[in-house]
Every structure is written in structure tokens, then in C-alpha cells.
Design a protein around this motif. Structure first.
Motif, PDB file in Angstrom:
ATOM      1  N   ILE A   1       0.720  -1.110  -0.040  1.00 60.27           N
ATOM      2  CA  ILE A   1       0.032   0.115   0.157  1.00 60.27           C
ATOM      3  C   ILE A   1       0.854   1.113   0.004  1.00 60.27           C
ATOM      4  O   ILE A   1       0.754   2.137  -0.852  1.00 60.27           O
ATOM      5  CB  ILE A   1      -0.826  -0.060   1.277  1.00 60.27           C
ATOM      6  N   LEU A   2       1.855   1.336   0.960  1.00 60.14           N
ATOM      7  CA  LEU A   2       2.752   2.560   0.850  1.00 60.14           C
ATOM      8  C   LEU A   2       3.541   2.591  -0.134  1.00 60.14           C
ATOM      9  O   LEU A   2       3.706   3.669  -0.918  1.00 60.14           O
ATOM     10  CB  LEU A   2       3.530   2.260   1.976  1.00 60.14           C
ATOM     11  N   ALA A   3       4.186   1.371  -0.748  1.00 67.56           N
ATOM     12  CA  ALA A   3       4.795   1.784  -2.092  1.00 67.56           C
ATOM     13  C   ALA A   3       4.289   2.204  -3.282  1.00 67.56           C
ATOM     14  O   ALA A   3       4.660   3.009  -3.986  1.00 67.56           O
ATOM     15  CB  ALA A   3       5.492   0.384  -2.214  1.00 67.56           C
ATOM     16  N   PHE A   4       2.938   1.792  -3.298  1.00 72.25           N
ATOM     17  CA  PHE A   4       2.244   2.154  -4.459  1.00 72.25           C
ATOM     18  C   PHE A   4       1.321   3.470  -4.350  1.00 72.25           C
ATOM     19  O   PHE A   4       0.626   3.683  -5.199  1.00 72.25           O
ATOM     20  CB  PHE A   4       0.905   0.875  -4.944  1.00 72.25           C
ATOM     21  N   THR A   5       1.306   3.877  -3.166  1.00 64.70           N
ATOM     22  CA  THR A   5       0.737   5.428  -2.960  1.00 64.70           C
ATOM     23  C   THR A   5       1.866   6.505  -2.936  1.00 64.70           C
ATOM     24  O   THR A   5       1.816   7.317  -3.432  1.00 64.70           O
ATOM     25  CB  THR A   5      -0.224   5.315  -1.854  1.00 64.70           C
ATOM     26  N   VAL A   6       2.627   6.101  -1.863  1.00 63.72           N
ATOM     27  CA  VAL A   6       3.822   7.214  -1.621  1.00 63.72           C
ATOM     28  C   VAL A   6       4.935   7.352  -2.689  1.00 63.72           C
ATOM     29  O   VAL A   6       5.004   8.417  -3.130  1.00 63.72           O
ATOM     30  CB  VAL A   6       4.594   6.722  -0.146  1.00 63.72           C
ATOM     31  N   LEU A   7       5.317   6.127  -3.215  1.00 61.87           N
ATOM     32  CA  LEU A   7       6.462   6.458  -4.196  1.00 61.87           C
ATOM     33  C   LEU A   7       6.008   7.034  -5.544  1.00 61.87           C
ATOM     34  O   LEU A   7       6.618   7.868  -6.045  1.00 61.87           O
ATOM     35  CB  LEU A   7       7.065   4.942  -4.372  1.00 61.87           C
ATOM     36  N   PRO A   8       4.649   6.643  -5.955  1.00 63.29           N
ATOM     37  CA  PRO A   8       4.445   7.439  -7.274  1.00 63.29           C
ATOM     38  C   PRO A   8       4.319   8.987  -6.852  1.00 63.29           C
ATOM     39  O   PRO A   8       4.555   9.997  -7.941  1.00 63.29           O
ATOM     40  CB  PRO A   8       3.087   6.488  -7.441  1.00 63.29           C
ATOM     41  N   ALA A   9       3.590   9.315  -5.901  1.00 63.77           N
ATOM     42  CA  ALA A   9       3.388  10.831  -5.538  1.00 63.77           C
ATOM     43  C   ALA A   9       4.871  11.427  -5.408  1.00 63.77           C
ATOM     44  O   ALA A   9       5.165  12.543  -5.946  1.00 63.77           O
ATOM     45  CB  ALA A   9       2.723  10.816  -4.266  1.00 63.77           C
ATOM     46  N   ILE A  10       5.862  10.905  -4.880  1.00 61.41           N
ATOM     47  CA  ILE A  10       7.273  11.252  -4.783  1.00 61.41           C
ATOM     48  C   ILE A  10       7.759  11.488  -6.121  1.00 61.41           C
ATOM     49  O   ILE A  10       8.415  12.392  -6.644  1.00 61.41           O
ATOM     50  CB  ILE A  10       8.165  10.394  -3.932  1.00 61.41           C
ATOM     51  N   PHE A  11       7.439  10.500  -7.135  1.00 63.92           N
ATOM     52  CA  PHE A  11       8.022  10.549  -8.388  1.00 63.92           C
ATOM     53  C   PHE A  11       7.395  11.559  -9.209  1.00 63.92           C
ATOM     54  O   PHE A  11       8.175  12.305  -9.827  1.00 63.92           O
ATOM     55  CB  PHE A  11       7.700   9.237  -9.142  1.00 63.92           C
ATOM     56  N   ALA A  12       6.115  11.860  -8.992  1.00 65.98           N
ATOM     57  CA  ALA A  12       5.531  12.966  -9.641  1.00 65.98           C
ATOM     58  C   ALA A  12       6.135  14.420  -9.072  1.00 65.98           C
ATOM     59  O   ALA A  12       6.506  15.073  -9.817  1.00 65.98           O
ATOM     60  CB  ALA A  12       3.967  12.959  -9.547  1.00 65.98           C
ATOM     61  N   LEU A  13       6.380  14.490  -7.768  1.00 69.84           N
ATOM     62  CA  LEU A  13       6.921  15.594  -6.990  1.00 69.84           C
ATOM     63  C   LEU A  13       8.211  15.779  -7.798  1.00 69.84           C
ATOM     64  O   LEU A  13       8.769  17.039  -7.983  1.00 69.84           O
ATOM     65  CB  LEU A  13       7.099  15.358  -5.682  1.00 69.84           C
ATOM     66  N   GLY A  14       8.970  14.743  -7.946  1.00 68.78           N
ATOM     67  CA  GLY A  14      10.512  14.831  -8.672  1.00 68.78           C
ATOM     68  C   GLY A  14      10.456  15.645  -9.997  1.00 68.78           C
ATOM     69  O   GLY A  14      11.281  16.126 -10.144  1.00 68.78           O
ATOM     70  N   TRP A  15       9.377  15.199 -10.896  1.00 65.01           N
ATOM     71  CA  TRP A  15       9.155  15.705 -12.101  1.00 65.01           C
ATOM     72  C   TRP A  15       9.125  17.321 -12.168  1.00 65.01           C
ATOM     73  O   TRP A  15       9.433  18.048 -12.747  1.00 65.01           O
ATOM     74  CB  TRP A  15       8.201  14.945 -12.907  1.00 65.01           C
ATOM     75  N   PHE A  16       8.120  17.479 -11.068  1.00 67.68           N
ATOM     76  CA  PHE A  16       7.851  18.897 -10.957  1.00 67.68           C
ATOM     77  C   PHE A  16       8.892  19.776 -10.606  1.00 67.68           C
ATOM     78  O   PHE A  16       9.139  20.899 -10.858  1.00 67.68           O
ATOM     79  CB  PHE A  16       6.435  19.207  -9.715  1.00 67.68           C
TER      80      PHE A  16
ATOM     81  N   VAL B   1      18.059  11.001  -9.384  1.00 64.51           N
ATOM     82  CA  VAL B   1      17.613  10.309  -8.127  1.00 64.51           C
ATOM     83  C   VAL B   1      16.091  10.088  -8.497  1.00 64.51           C
ATOM     84  O   VAL B   1      15.594   8.790  -8.404  1.00 64.51           O
ATOM     85  CB  VAL B   1      17.490  11.365  -7.056  1.00 64.51           C
ATOM     86  N   ASN B   2      15.211  10.887  -9.403  1.00 66.52           N
ATOM     87  CA  ASN B   2      14.006  10.507  -9.736  1.00 66.52           C
ATOM     88  C   ASN B   2      13.968   9.321 -10.697  1.00 66.52           C
ATOM     89  O   ASN B   2      12.875   8.488 -10.748  1.00 66.52           O
ATOM     90  CB  ASN B   2      13.331  11.943 -10.296  1.00 66.52           C
ATOM     91  N   ALA B   3      15.000   9.241 -11.601  1.00 64.57           N
ATOM     92  CA  ALA B   3      15.149   8.285 -12.590  1.00 64.57           C
ATOM     93  C   ALA B   3      15.207   6.883 -12.003  1.00 64.57           C
ATOM     94  O   ALA B   3      14.603   5.837 -12.256  1.00 64.57           O
ATOM     95  CB  ALA B   3      16.315   8.347 -13.717  1.00 64.57           C
ATOM     96  N   VAL B   4      15.943   7.011 -10.768  1.00 67.29           N
ATOM     97  CA  VAL B   4      16.312   5.481 -10.132  1.00 67.29           C
ATOM     98  C   VAL B   4      14.718   5.425  -9.467  1.00 67.29           C
ATOM     99  O   VAL B   4      14.527   4.119  -9.667  1.00 67.29           O
ATOM    100  CB  VAL B   4      17.226   5.717  -9.115  1.00 67.29           C
ATOM    101  N   LEU B   5      14.198   6.287  -8.940  1.00 66.45           N
ATOM    102  CA  LEU B   5      12.977   6.026  -8.224  1.00 66.45           C
ATOM    103  C   LEU B   5      11.864   5.435  -9.315  1.00 66.45           C
ATOM    104  O   LEU B   5      11.131   4.422  -9.078  1.00 66.45           O
ATOM    105  CB  LEU B   5      12.285   7.280  -7.610  1.00 66.45           C
ATOM    106  N   GLY B   6      11.846   6.082 -10.486  1.00 63.53           N
ATOM    107  CA  GLY B   6      11.116   5.645 -11.555  1.00 63.53           C
ATOM    108  C   GLY B   6      11.391   4.259 -12.144  1.00 63.53           C
ATOM    109  O   GLY B   6      10.477   3.237 -12.190  1.00 63.53           O
ATOM    110  N   GLY B   7      12.602   3.796 -12.164  1.00 58.51           N
ATOM    111  CA  GLY B   7      12.740   2.531 -12.505  1.00 58.51           C
ATOM    112  C   GLY B   7      12.464   1.457 -11.420  1.00 58.51           C
ATOM    113  O   GLY B   7      12.054   0.082 -11.566  1.00 58.51           O
ATOM    114  N   THR B   8      12.704   1.894 -10.222  1.00 62.62           N
ATOM    115  CA  THR B   8      12.287   1.041  -9.003  1.00 62.62           C
ATOM    116  C   THR B   8      10.774   0.659  -9.099  1.00 62.62           C
ATOM    117  O   THR B   8      10.478  -0.425  -8.824  1.00 62.62           O
ATOM    118  CB  THR B   8      12.849   1.695  -7.553  1.00 62.62           C
ATOM    119  N   LEU B   9      10.035   1.825  -9.171  1.00 62.24           N
ATOM    120  CA  LEU B   9       8.667   1.667  -9.475  1.00 62.24           C
ATOM    121  C   LEU B   9       8.225   0.478 -10.388  1.00 62.24           C
ATOM    122  O   LEU B   9       7.136  -0.324 -10.118  1.00 62.24           O
ATOM    123  CB  LEU B   9       7.876   2.930  -9.598  1.00 62.24           C
ATOM    124  N   VAL B  10       8.765   0.487 -11.418  1.00 56.56           N
ATOM    125  CA  VAL B  10       8.502  -0.259 -12.640  1.00 56.56           C
ATOM    126  C   VAL B  10       8.603  -1.572 -12.175  1.00 56.56           C
ATOM    127  O   VAL B  10       7.958  -2.625 -12.359  1.00 56.56           O
ATOM    128  CB  VAL B  10       9.151   0.224 -13.728  1.00 56.56           C
TER     129      VAL B  10
END
Length: 196
Positions: A63-78, A145-154
């Protein structure tokens, strides 16, 4: 003095005021970039700590990984977009300040010895920037850092949702992370080139 006679003292006063405004703008872009980078990295760190606390509960981790990490990934792009904006603003302000310094140098014969202008040999305030210098900006750091997060989410989605084996999922995550980083750097490079 007639209306046709230029008022040199008024011009000098206006140029001095403009220089002060540009210095303030350049300073605020650096401050904003540092603050935005810190907010992103703090948010990422906090999210990872929260996930770490949920390590004993697989359902809670999901639950945390699929809610918190995508939000942080979007914040990273912004954050990356705004950091590139602040870099462009800073470049523009510094160029305008350099033109004003050139004007001040021309006002008096001793100007060149008192006000050192940037040259290709000395660089900008002693730093020579190359085409690859954009790789070392705050935007590039957050983008990496955000690219690493994006790859991790995938990878997490492939393993946790679709049941893909770990090695292929990790390879897919690495490829996606590399593509995200490449896209970030291309975006940054194009924006900075357009400004220069």
C-alpha cells in the motif's frame, strides 16, 4: 538641459538599480533551487523511512509503496521542471548583469582595471563552463534520483502486480530508469540551450 540632451546621471542610476534587481533575482533563484531540492530529497527520505517501518507487513508495504512512491516520483518531475526554470532565470540574469558591468567598465579609463570582465580564458567569475556543465546542476541531480525511483517503481509493479520474475523486472527497471534520466537531461539541455 533640453529635452533632447540625455541625462547620464539618470541612466547610471537606472542601470545601477537594474543591476541590484538582477543580483537579487539571481540570488533568489539559487535559494529557491536549494530549497526545492531539499524538499524533494526530504520527502523521498521520509517516504522510504515510512516504507521501512512497514517492513514486517507485506500488505502495508504494498500500500505504501504504490501510493507514496508514485507521489514522490511526480513531485520529482515537478521539481526538475522548476529547477531547470531557475537555471534559465539565473543564466538570463547573469548575462544581463555582465552587459551592465561592460557598460560600467566603459565609463572611465580605469574601469577595465577595477571591474574585471569575464573572458573565455577566465570563464564566468573564474569558472569555465563547458557543454557538459548542465550535468552537474541541481536539476540533473534530482533527475538522476527520480530516474532511479521511476525504475524502481517499474520493477515493483512488474514483480508485485504482474508476477514477473525478478531478473527481467530489474532489467526493465534499469532500462526505464535510464530512459527517464535521458529524457530529463535532454529536456534540461534543450531549455538551457534555448536560453543561451
Amino acid at each position: 538641459m533640453t529635452d533632447e540632451t540625455p541625462d547620464l546621471s539618470a541612466l547610471n542610476s537606472a542601470v545601477g538599480t537594474e543591476l541590484f534587481v538582477l543580483q537579487s533575482a539571481a540570488s533568489s533563484t539559487i535559494s529557491e533551487a536549494g530549497t526545492r531540492s531539499s524538499i524533494y530529497l526530504s520527502t523521498l527520505s521520509s517516504g522510504l523511512v515510512a516504507i521501512g517501518f512497514a517492513a514486517n507487513s507485506p500488505a502495508l508495504i504494498g500500500i505504501l509503496a504504490f501510493t507514496v512512491l508514485p507521489a514522490i516520483f511526480a513531485l520529482g518531475w515537478f521539481t526538475v521542471v522548476r529547477l531547470v526554470d531557475t537555471s534559465v532565470e539565473n543564466i538570463t540574469a547573469r548575462r544581463r548583469m555582465e552587459r551592465i558591468r561592460e557598460y560600467f567598465v566603459s565609463l572611465h579609463p580605469r574601469g577595465p582595471e577595477l571591474i574585471a570582465l569575464d573572458t573565455p580564458q577566465s570563464g564566468e567569475l573564474g569558472v569555465r563552463y563547458a557543454r557538459s556543465s548542465f550535468l552537474f546542476t541541481m536539476a540533473s541531480m534530482v533527475g538522476a534520483v527520480n530516474a532511479v525511483l521511476g525504475g524502481t517503481l517499474v520493477t515493483l509493479v512488474l514483480v508485485g502486480v504482474f508476477g514477473v520474475a525478478e531478473l527481467p523486472a530489474q532489467i526493465a527497471g534499469i532500462v526505464i530508469g535510464a530512459l527517464l534520466l535521458t529524457a530529463t537531461l535532454i529536456y534540461e539541455r534543450r531549455r538551457i540551450r534555448a536560453a543561451t
